[in-house]
Design an enzyme around this catalytic site. Structure first.
Site, PDB file in Angstrom:
ATOM      1  N   ASP A   1      58.633  48.696  51.356  1.00 31.50           N
ATOM      2  CA  ASP A   1      59.219  47.683  50.465  1.00 31.50           C
ATOM      3  C   ASP A   1      60.482  48.257  49.808  1.00 31.50           C
ATOM      4  OD1 ASP A   1      59.728  45.700  48.596  1.00 31.50           O
ATOM      5  OD2 ASP A   1      57.644  45.507  47.970  1.00 31.50           O
TER       6      ASP A   1
ATOM      7  N   HIS B   1      62.520  46.226  47.723  1.00 27.62           N
ATOM      8  CA  HIS B   1      62.943  45.350  46.626  1.00 27.62           C
ATOM      9  C   HIS B   1      62.822  46.101  45.301  1.00 27.62           C
ATOM     10  CE1 HIS B   1      61.756  42.570  49.846  1.00 27.62           C
ATOM     11  NE2 HIS B   1      62.692  41.775  49.344  1.00 27.62           N
TER      12      HIS B   1
ATOM     13  N   SER C   1      52.500  45.056  50.488  1.00 27.54           N
ATOM     14  CA  SER C   1      52.612  46.084  49.438  1.00 27.54           C
ATOM     15  C   SER C   1      51.298  46.374  48.722  1.00 27.54           C
ATOM     16  CB  SER C   1      53.672  45.672  48.406  1.00 27.54           C
ATOM     17  OG  SER C   1      54.929  45.603  49.031  1.00 27.54           O
TER      18      SER C   1
END
Ligand code: B12
Length: 217
Positions: free
Chosen positions: A100, A102, A153
């Site tokens: 991930d 972000h 996640s």
């Protein structure tokens, strides 16, 4: 939704920082709770995200809205209590889990914790479980914070928590999880100690952990 609430949302949507900060100051003066203002800021960001998804806004606009969110939250925080003698309120190890990248939400959380004098070790994005373990052993944080927004996640967070437990770090050091991949329910399923929707809840949790520690010293 009243006129002031709509002003907060619309200022965020238009990426008008001055108008946003004015509206938030007015909301504080009118007695809005921090939690309500944080909720409005999140709704405003959702509007920006929709415009981004429709191709009307660019990634840079989303990042700007994240910065506006951060500034507004910093203005919301009550006058900081005196910083403890150590100069710090506690250490927080934070990172976005493997797979991930972000980091806008994680950065907002970091900013708010720093404003409140927490010492932060930010491992960045796409962090493998082994790196969380190694850093926890070296840095000895008071709280470990995991962030993630991808569907995958939460599984990665569970891997991190298992690896921390194998290394004897968890549950001695509490793990707080946040980001769009988690919820109260997921928190229980993956064995985390706390879930927080936003930075203010995260800050309260970290402060409580430190208060409990200081009482037991
Ligand atoms: C911006 C964005 C990007 C940017 C990221 C830029 C960056 N530097 O972060 C870019 C363009 C690079 C990107 C790439 C990708 N993205 Co993207 N992206 C988004 C988008 C539009 C917004 C995410 C965001 O920043 N939200 C704003 C922040 C403030 O919210 P937040 O992260 O939830 O954080 C808040 C809380 O959750 C909390 N919080 C956050 N972290 C933590 C941590 C702790 C400890 C705590 C307590 C609280 C907390 O506090 C924050 C403030 O309130 C979402 C769509 C959406 N509407 O959400 C898709 C989205 C997340 N992306 C998605 C995808 C699929 C991808 C890509 C795989 C796309 C591709 N095919 O290339 C790639 C690569 C992703 C990867 N491997 O990580 C999907 C994920 C789907 C899923 N559920 O798995 C989404 C949902 C879009 C969609 N609808 O399909 N993306």
């Amino acid at each position: 939704m009243n006129e002031l609430e709509e002003r907060v949302l619309s200022a965020m949507e238009r990426l008008d920082d001055n108008a946003l900060q004015d509206a938030v100051r007015e909301a504080v003066a009118s007695g809005f709770t921090s939690a309500r203002i944080e909720e409005l800021l999140q709704q405003g960001m959702s509007r920006v995200q929709k415009l981004f998804e429709r191709g009307e806004y660019f990634l840079a606009d989303l990042i700007v809205s994240g910065m506006m969110f951060r500034t507004a939250l910093a203005n919301l925080l009550p006058e900081s209590e005196a910083v403890p003698e150590s100069g710090k309120r506690g250490r927080v190890l934070i990172g976005v889990v493997s797979g991930d990248i972000h980091d806008i939400g994680k950065d907002i959380v970091v900013q708010v914790l720093r404003t409140e004098h927490f010492d932060i070790l930010d491992l960045g994005v796409d962090v493998p479980a082994a790196d969380f373990v190694r850093s926890a052993q070296d840095y000895r944080p008071d709280v470990i914070a995991l962030s993630g927004v991808m569907g995958s996640s939460s599984v990665e967070m569970q891997k991190v928590i298992s690896a921390l437990a194998e290394a004897g770090i968890h549950p001695y050091t509490p793990v707080i999880v946040g980001g769009a991949c988690v919820s109260e329910l997921v928190m229980g399923q993956i064995g985390a100690d706390q879930y927080a929707r936003g930075p203010l809840d995260t800050m309260l949790f970290c402060k409580n952990v430190m208060d409990r520690k200081l009482r037991h010293e």
